[in-house]
Write a protein that holds these residues in place. Structure first.
Motif, mmCIF file in Angstrom:
data_model
loop_
_atom_site.group_PDB
_atom_site.id
_atom_site.type_symbol
_atom_site.label_atom_id
_atom_site.label_comp_id
_atom_site.label_asym_id
_atom_site.label_seq_id
_atom_site.Cartn_x
_atom_site.Cartn_y
_atom_site.Cartn_z
ATOM 1 N N CYS A 187 40.267 41.902 99.742
ATOM 2 C CA CYS A 187 40.736 41.479 101.074
ATOM 3 C C CYS A 187 41.446 40.129 101.002
ATOM 4 O O CYS A 187 42.475 39.920 101.664
ATOM 5 N N LEU A 188 40.921 39.195 100.215
ATOM 6 C CA LEU A 188 41.571 37.894 100.054
ATOM 7 C C LEU A 188 42.939 38.031 99.383
ATOM 8 O O LEU A 188 43.892 37.346 99.767
ATOM 9 N N LEU A 189 43.043 38.900 98.398
ATOM 10 C CA LEU A 189 44.334 39.127 97.742
ATOM 11 C C LEU A 189 45.349 39.723 98.715
ATOM 12 O O LEU A 189 46.514 39.306 98.735
ATOM 13 N N ILE A 190 44.925 40.682 99.517
ATOM 14 C CA ILE A 190 45.824 41.259 100.522
ATOM 15 C C ILE A 190 46.231 40.185 101.532
ATOM 16 O O ILE A 190 47.389 40.092 101.925
ATOM 17 N N GLY A 191 45.265 39.346 101.929
ATOM 18 C CA GLY A 191 45.580 38.245 102.844
ATOM 19 C C GLY A 191 46.574 37.265 102.239
ATOM 20 O O GLY A 191 47.455 36.745 102.928
ATOM 21 N N THR B 49 48.567 26.361 101.034
ATOM 22 C CA THR B 49 48.185 27.774 101.067
ATOM 23 C C THR B 49 47.477 28.173 99.775
ATOM 24 O O THR B 49 46.455 28.864 99.801
ATOM 25 N N PHE B 50 48.012 27.728 98.642
ATOM 26 C CA PHE B 50 47.389 28.058 97.361
ATOM 27 C C PHE B 50 45.996 27.431 97.245
ATOM 28 O O PHE B 50 45.072 28.073 96.742
ATOM 29 N N CYS B 51 45.838 26.197 97.711
ATOM 30 C CA CYS B 51 44.520 25.542 97.644
ATOM 31 C C CYS B 51 43.496 26.269 98.511
ATOM 32 O O CYS B 51 42.352 26.477 98.081
ATOM 33 N N VAL B 52 43.898 26.676 99.711
ATOM 34 C CA VAL B 52 42.989 27.426 100.583
ATOM 35 C C VAL B 52 42.610 28.750 99.924
ATOM 36 O O VAL B 52 41.438 29.134 99.905
ATOM 37 N N PHE B 53 43.591 29.441 99.362
ATOM 38 C CA PHE B 53 43.327 30.705 98.664
ATOM 39 C C PHE B 53 42.354 30.499 97.508
ATOM 40 O O PHE B 53 41.403 31.259 97.339
ATOM 41 N N THR B 54 42.579 29.458 96.709
ATOM 42 C CA THR B 54 41.716 29.182 95.562
ATOM 43 C C THR B 54 40.283 28.883 96.000
ATOM 44 O O THR B 54 39.323 29.403 95.431
#
Length: 109
Positions: free
Chosen positions: A75-79, A37-42
């Protein structure tokens, strides 16, 4: 192959004879889900910073008064917050950390 009792003080055993602790299996699963999840977010954050809009601020696209790239970051942070809530609700499990502890079953709500 027949399972035999392993003496804790002995080194005379094969790794295949050791039964995996369900807590380690659950913890490994939680680790990989969290790292993934962290890698996708990054990657999404970096792609947003490099791909959205150009270097010229005169041609920025605005959404609700924000430049598009900042709006996408928000939006990414909220996601990510939603993803963390979902992961902690549906993936993480409570477990007893004593010597003979177990993973606690999920409570039906």
């Amino acid at each position: 192959m027949e399972k035999r009792e392993i003496d804790p003080k002995s080194r005379d055993y094969e790794f295949s004879e050791i039964e995996p602790d369900e807590r380690f299996v659950q913890t490994a699963k939680e680790f990989w889900v969290t790292i993934g999840t962290f890698c996708v977010f990054t990657v999404l954050m970096i792609l947003n910073l490099y791909m959205v809009n150009g270097p010229d601020p005169q041609h920025y696209t605005y959404v609700f008064g924000f430049p598009l790239w900042i709006f996408c970051q928000i939006c990414l942070l909220i996601g990510m917050v939603v993803a963390v809530i979902l992961i902690t609700t549906f993936v993480y499990r409570d477990m007893d950390i004593t010597e003979h502890g177990t993973v606690k079953p999920r409570e039906k709500k």
